[in-house]
Design a protein around this motif. Sequence first.
Motif, short mmCIF file in Angstrom:
data_model
loop_
_atom_site.label_atom_id
_atom_site.label_comp_id
_atom_site.label_asym_id
_atom_site.label_seq_id
_atom_site.Cartn_x
_atom_site.Cartn_y
_atom_site.Cartn_z
N LEU B 232 43.12 66.57 66.79
CA LEU B 232 42.58 67.79 66.21
C LEU B 232 42.51 68.90 67.27
N ARG B 233 42.00 68.57 68.43
CA ARG B 233 41.94 69.58 69.51
C ARG B 233 43.35 69.97 69.93
N ASN B 234 44.24 68.98 69.99
CA ASN B 234 45.62 69.29 70.37
C ASN B 234 46.24 70.32 69.43
N VAL B 235 46.04 70.14 68.16
CA VAL B 235 46.64 71.06 67.19
C VAL B 235 46.03 72.44 67.31
N LEU B 236 44.73 72.52 67.54
CA LEU B 236 44.10 73.84 67.69
C LEU B 236 44.58 74.52 68.96
N ILE B 237 44.81 73.74 70.00
CA ILE B 237 45.38 74.31 71.23
C ILE B 237 46.80 74.81 70.96
N GLY B 240 46.93 78.05 69.37
CA GLY B 240 46.41 79.17 70.14
C GLY B 240 44.98 79.53 69.80
N ILE B 241 44.34 78.70 69.03
CA ILE B 241 42.94 78.98 68.67
C ILE B 241 42.02 78.49 69.78
N LEU B 242 42.38 77.39 70.36
CA LEU B 242 41.59 76.80 71.43
C LEU B 242 42.41 76.89 72.70
N ALA B 243 41.75 77.10 73.84
CA ALA B 243 42.45 77.12 75.12
C ALA B 243 42.64 75.67 75.60
N GLY B 244 43.58 75.46 76.52
CA GLY B 244 43.75 74.13 77.10
C GLY B 244 45.15 73.62 76.91
N THR B 245 45.36 72.37 77.28
CA THR B 245 46.68 71.77 77.14
C THR B 245 46.57 70.51 76.29
#
Lengths: 334, 334, 334, 334, 334, 334
Positions: B232-237, B240-245
Amino acid sequence: MNTSIPANPIRPTIPLDRPGKHHGFLKLPYSRNDSAWGAVMIPLTVIVNGTGPTALLTGANHGDEYEGPVALQALAHDLQPEDIAGRVIIVPYMNFPAFRAGTRVSPLDSVNLNRAFPGAPDGSVTQKIAHYFQGVLVPMADLVVDFHSGGKTLDFLPFACAHYLDDAGQQAACVAAAQAFNAPYTLMLREIDAVGMYDTAVEQQGKVFVTTELGGGGSLTARSARIARRGLRNVLIHAGILAGTVEGGDSVMLDMPDDDCYHVAPAAGLYEPMVDLGETVAPGDPLARIWAADRSGAAPDIIRAQRGGVLAARHFPGLIQIGDCLAVVAVTGG
Amino acid sequence: MNTSIPANPIRPTIPLDRPGKHHGFLKLPYSRNDSAWGAVMIPLTVIVNGTGPTALLTGANHGDEYEGPVALQALAHDLQPEDIAGRVIIVPYMNFPAFRAGTRVSPLDSVNLNRAFPGAPDGSVTQKIAHYFQGVLVPMADLVVDFHSGGKTLDFLPFACAHYLDDAGQQAACVAAAQAFNAPYTLMLREIDAVGMYDTAVEQQGKVFVTTELGGGGSLTARSARIARRGLRNVLIHAGILAGTVEGGDSVMLDMPDDDCYHVAPAAGLYEPMVDLGETVAPGDPLARIWAADRSGAAPDIIRAQRGGVLAARHFPGLIQIGDCLAVVAVTGG
Amino acid sequence: MNTSIPANPIRPTIPLDRPGKHHGFLKLPYSRNDSAWGAVMIPLTVIVNGTGPTALLTGANHGDEYEGPVALQALAHDLQPEDIAGRVIIVPYMNFPAFRAGTRVSPLDSVNLNRAFPGAPDGSVTQKIAHYFQGVLVPMADLVVDFHSGGKTLDFLPFACAHYLDDAGQQAACVAAAQAFNAPYTLMLREIDAVGMYDTAVEQQGKVFVTTELGGGGSLTARSARIARRGLRNVLIHAGILAGTVEGGDSVMLDMPDDDCYHVAPAAGLYEPMVDLGETVAPGDPLARIWAADRSGAAPDIIRAQRGGVLAARHFPGLIQIGDCLAVVAVTGG
Amino acid sequence: MNTSIPANPIRPTIPLDRPGKHHGFLKLPYSRNDSAWGAVMIPLTVIVNGTGPTALLTGANHGDEYEGPVALQALAHDLQPEDIAGRVIIVPYMNFPAFRAGTRVSPLDSVNLNRAFPGAPDGSVTQKIAHYFQGVLVPMADLVVDFHSGGKTLDFLPFACAHYLDDAGQQAACVAAAQAFNAPYTLMLREIDAVGMYDTAVEQQGKVFVTTELGGGGSLTARSARIARRGLRNVLIHAGILAGTVEGGDSVMLDMPDDDCYHVAPAAGLYEPMVDLGETVAPGDPLARIWAADRSGAAPDIIRAQRGGVLAARHFPGLIQIGDCLAVVAVTGG
Amino acid sequence: MNTSIPANPIRPTIPLDRPGKHHGFLKLPYSRNDSAWGAVMIPLTVIVNGTGPTALLTGANHGDEYEGPVALQALAHDLQPEDIAGRVIIVPYMNFPAFRAGTRVSPLDSVNLNRAFPGAPDGSVTQKIAHYFQGVLVPMADLVVDFHSGGKTLDFLPFACAHYLDDAGQQAACVAAAQAFNAPYTLMLREIDAVGMYDTAVEQQGKVFVTTELGGGGSLTARSARIARRGLRNVLIHAGILAGTVEGGDSVMLDMPDDDCYHVAPAAGLYEPMVDLGETVAPGDPLARIWAADRSGAAPDIIRAQRGGVLAARHFPGLIQIGDCLAVVAVTGG
Amino acid sequence: MNTSIPANPIRPTIPLDRPGKHHGFLKLPYSRNDSAWGAVMIPLTVIVNGTGPTALLTGANHGDEYEGPVALQALAHDLQPEDIAGRVIIVPYMNFPAFRAGTRVSPLDSVNLNRAFPGAPDGSVTQKIAHYFQGVLVPMADLVVDFHSGGKTLDFLPFACAHYLDDAGQQAACVAAAQAFNAPYTLMLREIDAVGMYDTAVEQQGKVFVTTELGGGGSLTARSARIARRGLRNVLIHAGILAGTVEGGDSVMLDMPDDDCYHVAPAAGLYEPMVDLGETVAPGDPLARIWAADRSGAAPDIIRAQRGGVLAARHFPGLIQIGDCLAVVAVTGG
């Protein structure tokens, strides 16, 4: 006024002592709305050859536990009289109405067979089954193996199990049989509340008794079925009924020394496990979180390990109720 | 005679576009015997900050699938407005009545939400939910993630999934998002019968859509929950909604090229799997046996692999019914 | 291919237009498991004498509301042809299957009759009832009175009710009839969501329509039954069907001007009302508290009045669910 | 063969005798299909300070009676250790499964808790609850207050109640406590069939016992909740546990001298009360009418008062069954 | 927006046109709580040889009617390809879910298959079955035989039946086939309300159609099974599919000329038939009595014959409900 | 501690010994969710005149058997005090809750009344009924007639029945009464398992006892009702209570000498009888076939007669379960 105890109405449709291999039923008359003169027909296979001990082998004491039924059906199909010395009595679906319904307790009377011993000949269907085993089948046996798993609401590491008993000799024989089963884990257990259990009923008759927990969730895997089939043959070899040598690797000994092993859900909600079966935890490690089932954004309850050890059992369904057993942390060795 | 379509009666109790983080409900009026002026209250969290895409994130489209709800509750709790650029709309329990009952379909109308699109504003409760997503929430979104698992009756290898689409650009965007999810497996799928699916409804609106199968059995594990949270975090990253890799290792590509992948139970009975998820089979290998549920000693039905590959999905409960999907053999690569 | 609408299968067992007093049924053929060639038999009384208007009088549109059925049974028993000029059609148990079950909606199809209009001749049982009233009985009527109360889950101050209508003349006639009913309170109402209501179906045919809310809780009192019996006779006198003068004191006018009148339960639990029906509240006054239903000692949710006024309706059962309407605060005058 | 009585499996999760205020549960292990290792968790609050008597306070002995639960939750929340001298044990939802279901008897075993005493430690869930109160909680108490109301099918004038007892001193103490409760009415009662009642179990242990009937219909009012809260504090003040003075006006004494007080429905049908609670009737006055539920126009059954007095209790639902208690006419004074 | 009609999802597991004899299923995908990827498997046998007409033979259109299923299973077992010229399609359990439940209508959707035509490919399970017959199987057939009996709530004299049709040639062919069936009675019938019937669907496609009523009560007798088996072979011989000559004696022609044939229960109660099937009655003769089911000693309702004739059908269960069809009096000749 | 047996709570609403004819009820208090102070009202008629024996006459011991209820309602209606010498106590619906539900066992407690004797005064509803007959009504009687038929799942040749008893004089009196009943068949029976039967309870009190089996299937015919009405009058004439002479032809004596009379279903499926009631079979003759209920084309199980004789009873429903009694072959003479 006649206060004598009535006879148990269950009758086997095949002989229990004739050489050869017979498939039939334990027939339990059951009058009801949809069959005035009906019956519960509990499948039964008896294999007899030469002289030797009698093994009584049961599955589906709880109706939603499947490793035992699968291993016992395979045995009933594969085993030939000439393979054995003695007698093997196979009841793959002990609480047959529960097995057909896929439920822990019987749909006919809501009774948990494993809390119904010594049973009653004029009681409900499950009580009659308990009474028949107590009075007829267990007395015939030298060795009793009763398969359990976690059912639809629990999941276990795979283990065979023996109880601490007052009779040291009987205990040693049971431990030897449980170790012969050779599941990945072996557990020594002192039941707190043994009233009504089949285990207790069998042990009080002085029999060698082995029970198991081999998985759960109301399913089984290819791996857990193999453990069950192999353990069953191992125990029969150990008992001298089957020829051959016990197979499998080293079983890990487990112990549940006190009540701190058991972790209870403090609230109802959505259950998120943080540790999987067989993983090691330290005291205070989070075992699981419980999220609100009726709103979003609230902080979860976090359940932490009361002691260190290995996760031996856990709650299964994705929803959990207050008071449910959430996790069991066992210690290795013993 | 007024033939105009009535308005959808669902109303959010919080604004869908106000900066910050708000927890509330989608309120669906529901008059019934036990509450004349009652409502179905579907939990909802909306997080808005700055400018950026809108992600619509849903779990419990089927009520007995739990990786999505757990990952979405964690996100709704942990994510802060300052972490994002854009908008995140979280509905962890999309078919809320089914989720509360722990069932695939809604207990209120027996409707499968994932076959109810485009829904109806004056239909049953599930049809109203479908209609609200179709007409209100999906149009707001750029990216839609809908979590699935096998539920109580199936078990899957963990994978994210994209569909073959007519629009190559849209397909590429969906594939990229599914790969960004980075589950242990990634599947390309062409739905045979896509009528009524949420997937189709979303894709027909031109959105980037990712769905998953992350386990099953009506439970979840610590591992599968981690896969869901991380994906889930990966997809948001990725969006471009969430920062990170994007985190995680290499995902194995899977394909189900034809109908031979699917193996169906030829009879009802006791189900014994012979192969576990992720194991490799050759054509003709036994996948499972089905034993008689009403007698002992009979030979089992043996179900053999129609093709070689990896076991990607299987039937879960210990009992099986004729016609049930028993096993899916997938091929790797693609 | 014949796409014509099938005829409604309901048939009255008595004539609808013969002078005198006849008791019979609306017979609705209903094939089902427990009666292949069965029927739903909805009680019906028709009284005809001379010339004059037709009144269509109904109770148990919702099956758990009892003032109407009692007043209509008393009227069907007491009223003689020579007492009237015109025609009185009495259906005391309009949604008969729901009335027999004591439930709001029909146990046969779970349909709310008051959201089923205009109905369907080949639909479910409740839809057939709606269609028969829509197409046969309402067109015969000049005046329609439909009795409601709160049912098992709501409780109301006793009032008769007219709707704001587009046709000023029709509205004035309805208001006059509602005032003639002379319940302790009279309410002017603009329905927000009138789709499917009997009220709307009747008003769209240009009829004079009166409805009521006369109590609730799935019971009735000697007082509320008297209000219903008296109001019914008052309306028939007002319509010129019955001779005599309207009885009763001054009715208080009530209005529910906006959505702030409605107070919704923010959580499930044990419901403690802090104000009783008819009592006056100021903005911010506590209307009710909700206590946790699964633990003791927690602080309750307190629900406060969003506006001042008089408590006109409230939730009835001791347990409450999230989203239930908890209280309605009305304003007097209007 | 071991015939000893097994121990009661219920355990409190908080100490019953430690100073301060603790909230927890009575944990009753309950293995079932949806939780193999589950429990019934009955909320419990214990408040201890200094020396003084012990009061045991219970609500929801019947699960659909709400004045007691509300008053006890308010007490558990509001009362502080420093307010009291002695101990207060609060169980607001005594038959917790029935309370959650909103039913008189338990949904788990269909047992009426108030007919289950002295209970059984190895019986059904309700029998275990009875046995725990009988053997553990009641022996700790000096004063026992058990709240009742009419539930979903009866409605009562609000009264506290004491029984005629063989021990004159105990009776005087109970009467004094019931009068201290100071409900609008106070009743002296000789139970005809006291077998299995909690009342009897408590009184046979020599305790001061107060019970109530405070309304009914499966709901409560702001007024009846106030009567319950005030009466509860009055009794604790009377017992010396709480400081202060008893509040409220003069309570009317009621008596039900013989079987003629009870009026039974001679037929099933639609119930129309002709007299409301608290109204006075003369012998022969009509109390209610019963109309046919399956046809219109038939003459009703009229039920007339067998004696003069005040209507103290009545049937609640709008439908009535043959044999239901329809009305109770009490006499004042005594 | 795609408004095209979706394809019917039912697929046969055997070819419908390959020479020889094949046993298989109509597989209807059915996703549900207890099987996410499950199916309804409707048994099917197809026998093909040489050239000749196609007969489509169905039983259990209503699930509690058994003569058809028994005769069709015997045919599917006994008939060999070399016995026939043409094709025989046998579906012994047409509404399979209803058949397994032993109920008239389907337990899956409560739909009466014989009122569900032309069905819908995306409707409920029963609607999908209707749609598949309508669109796939009936078009393949020249002759259609659909077996009925009274089911659990009616009992009939044994008869085959043809309808009055607009096409004289088609009608003559149907009558000839019904007479060839050679049941003890043969009936000419004009359906009043033929909407949704399989009969109508088949006849509108111009096929030769025979239906039956061969007994009832949810059972069958050796005699009625023989009538069904013999009639089935007779019709196949008549159609030229099977060699041989039609067997059996002279069939009595019956007619139900008007609504007076039907006698309806005026009240619920205990049903006492006064005339048995096949007996002759004169107008005014008592057909049955209905005794009160809730009291003793009351006079019964006596239902008298509205016309003379022979008792051709009657209510079956010992209890009767108001509106149930109690008796059908037919006339002979025609 | 009071261990005395509580009194039975059932009370008749009419005197049991007053000259004349009275209709009333046995009132059994029954507190439950839908009526806190409710009752089960069992219809009762008592007719007393002059001096003579007492006959206790019962139907619906099993709730789905109808010849007895019909004959007893006719007797209660038709018989006048002046017709008799002695007393007739008529309970047409002995297990009244089962009768209202149309089920063999009570819907309230699932208890089979005919296995519940001697009952219990503080047991379940059915146990209370048994206890009241055992302790109050049977002791009043000289002659007891209890009507049975096959119910919904069995069908019988019509016979009256007497038991082999240890007391030769009592047996002779019972046989004479059974023969006086003069059904088409008369059976001598030695119950194998008589525990809990009403028959045994009556016979152990030394009474003359007649029971019957008069048909079955949950229905009755004009013929079987006539047999019941005539037999009832015959027995009362035989007992000297009624004047007149016994009517009817020669009854055929039947015997069921051993367990070979009973034929049990070896498998579940679709049941096809090959022999009808009253037909003669030779050993090895096919009695029935059982066809697969889940597929077509499989060979049926054929059940053959274990002995020669006449078919006296058979399974009724079209579906059969493993273990059901399928057929009873009796021998004539005796």
